[in-house]
Design an enzyme around this catalytic site. Sequence first.
Site, PDB file in Angstrom:
ATOM      1  N   ASP A   1       0.664  -1.373   0.114  1.00  0.00           N
ATOM      2  CA  ASP A   1      -0.006   0.197   0.040  1.00  0.00           C
ATOM      3  C   ASP A   1       0.714   1.282  -0.009  1.00  0.00           C
ATOM      4  O   ASP A   1       2.047   1.189   0.414  1.00  0.00           O
ATOM      5  CB  ASP A   1      -0.868  -0.008   1.072  1.00  0.00           C
ATOM      6  CG  ASP A   1      -0.243  -0.118   2.535  1.00  0.00           C
ATOM      7  OD1 ASP A   1       0.641  -0.995   2.901  1.00  0.00           O
ATOM      8  OD2 ASP A   1      -0.811   0.405   3.490  1.00  0.00           O
TER       9      ASP A   1
ATOM     10  N   GLU B   1      -0.928  -2.010   5.015  1.00  0.00           N
ATOM     11  CA  GLU B   1       0.249  -1.868   6.233  1.00  0.00           C
ATOM     12  C   GLU B   1       0.018  -0.959   6.797  1.00  0.00           C
ATOM     13  O   GLU B   1       0.134  -0.767   8.193  1.00  0.00           O
ATOM     14  CB  GLU B   1       1.583  -2.305   5.589  1.00  0.00           C
ATOM     15  CG  GLU B   1       2.332  -2.457   6.979  1.00  0.00           C
ATOM     16  CD  GLU B   1       2.974  -1.341   7.726  1.00  0.00           C
ATOM     17  OE1 GLU B   1       3.103  -1.367   9.036  1.00  0.00           O
ATOM     18  OE2 GLU B   1       3.014  -0.213   6.910  1.00  0.00           O
ATOM     19  N   GLU B   2      -0.184   0.422   6.137  1.00  0.00           N
ATOM     20  CA  GLU B   2      -0.089   1.672   7.127  1.00  0.00           C
ATOM     21  C   GLU B   2      -1.415   2.251   8.059  1.00  0.00           C
ATOM     22  O   GLU B   2      -1.949   2.961   7.754  1.00  0.00           O
ATOM     23  CB  GLU B   2      -0.039   2.966   5.896  1.00  0.00           C
ATOM     24  CG  GLU B   2       1.262   2.488   4.989  1.00  0.00           C
ATOM     25  CD  GLU B   2       2.587   3.185   5.641  1.00  0.00           C
ATOM     26  OE1 GLU B   2       2.488   3.464   6.846  1.00  0.00           O
ATOM     27  OE2 GLU B   2       3.533   3.000   4.852  1.00  0.00           O
TER      28      GLU B   2
ATOM     29  N   HIS C   1       7.756   8.485   4.796  1.00  0.00           N
ATOM     30  CA  HIS C   1       6.435   9.148   5.010  1.00  0.00           C
ATOM     31  C   HIS C   1       6.699  10.683   4.709  1.00  0.00           C
ATOM     32  O   HIS C   1       5.724  11.655   4.979  1.00  0.00           O
ATOM     33  CB  HIS C   1       5.851   8.885   6.248  1.00  0.00           C
ATOM     34  CG  HIS C   1       5.313   7.626   6.577  1.00  0.00           C
ATOM     35  ND1 HIS C   1       4.261   7.251   7.335  1.00  0.00           N
ATOM     36  CD2 HIS C   1       5.894   6.343   6.101  1.00  0.00           C
ATOM     37  CE1 HIS C   1       4.258   5.992   7.609  1.00  0.00           C
ATOM     38  NE2 HIS C   1       5.118   5.240   6.708  1.00  0.00           N
TER      39      HIS C   1
HETATM   40 NI    NI Z   1       6.407   1.006   5.505  1.00  0.00          NI
END
Ligand code: NI
Length: 403
Positions: A79, A137-138, A364
């Site tokens: 993702d 996953e986030e 990020h």
């Molecule tokens: Ni990651």
Amino acid sequence: MTNYLPLAKTLRPKLIAWRRDFHQHPELGFQEYRTADIVARHLNTLGMEVSTGVGKTGVVGIIEGSAPGPVVLLRFDMDALPITEATGLPFASEYDGRMHACGHDGHTAIGMGVAELLALTRQSWRGTVKLLFQPAEEGLGGAKATIQDGVLENPTPSAAFALHLWNQFPLGKLVVQPGPLMAAADHFSITIMGHGGHGAVPEDTVDALLVGAQAVSALHHIISRNISPHDTAVLSIGRFHAGGAFNVIAEQAYLEGTLRTFAPSVRDRLIQRMAETLEGVAAAYGARAFLEIKDHEFTPAVINDETMAAIAYQAATRVIPEKHIERIRPIMVSEDMAEILNRVPGCYILLGAEPEGGAKGPHHNPRFDIHEDALPLAAAIMATIATEYLQKEGTEPPPSTSL
Ligand code: NI
């Protein structure tokens, strides 16, 4: 044992093309339809047994070696993040508000490369490899969703491994260590109920904003006064909303934050002290406070199994010079591979992927990028770990039962 590095290097152009394609077409958690489709088609061409729609948008591929043996799970996340890319790369995201800013585009490509490496060499290894391409996953619970969909059954893996590219470490540095690696994460919210009124008549009100401010201050004393300096914990408040006009005393305040811990006992203590502190602060002002720990969003800590870490370490030395394999202090970010590692012994590793000329942004960040030379390296490492585990498991004498 196969030397996977030269073989992985021949896949380099493919790995880069896959990664760039995913990078250009990022998909957010549980929406990885295009990505999953490309993965599934690739696994099919390799003759793997493929399941799609696992945990909504996940893909599982199963491949068997030349002889029966144990089952190992390799997990790769797919993702992207709700970030608008600012790298200026020729293959930058085509979409505003969607970016592969954590390297999961690379992970997906690595997983496809590992699948190919294992298929090319299946005569040389035994057992079964289960490749999980995990969605979301986030912070959205993708690992849990795939577990609920049975990814750890039929067949049940006896070990699990995953790798994260890390652009804050130099290319080729590898972190493989037993024990804690990443923290458990909690999301909490606090609602403070006061009694609103005119800004000029405070004596008739209970100022929720002021109580909120006191609560923020008081909560920050918990780590320093109630948690042992030998333990590790973080309490951060990221949101504080109160009030709607300059001359109105707020009726309500709303706060949100995160906790990071390793030991469950530390987490329990933190939550208990938060509840007590909030109750006391609110009572002192005549307000009421409600703490909500969002348990369904809880991510446990990543704790690597000692035996599996040793196997991963030994395997990695076949790909990476031992002097580049290091240990680090556990980091406070979280990772939902922990859900799998809570159920199956395994090891999570980090591979340095700092771009040439240094990283322009950390994970990020809108300027995040990775070094693409890390892709074949990672594929070789994961294929080596999987096959080495399958070779070792069951060939060693069973543990003695006599003392
Ligand atoms: Ni990651």
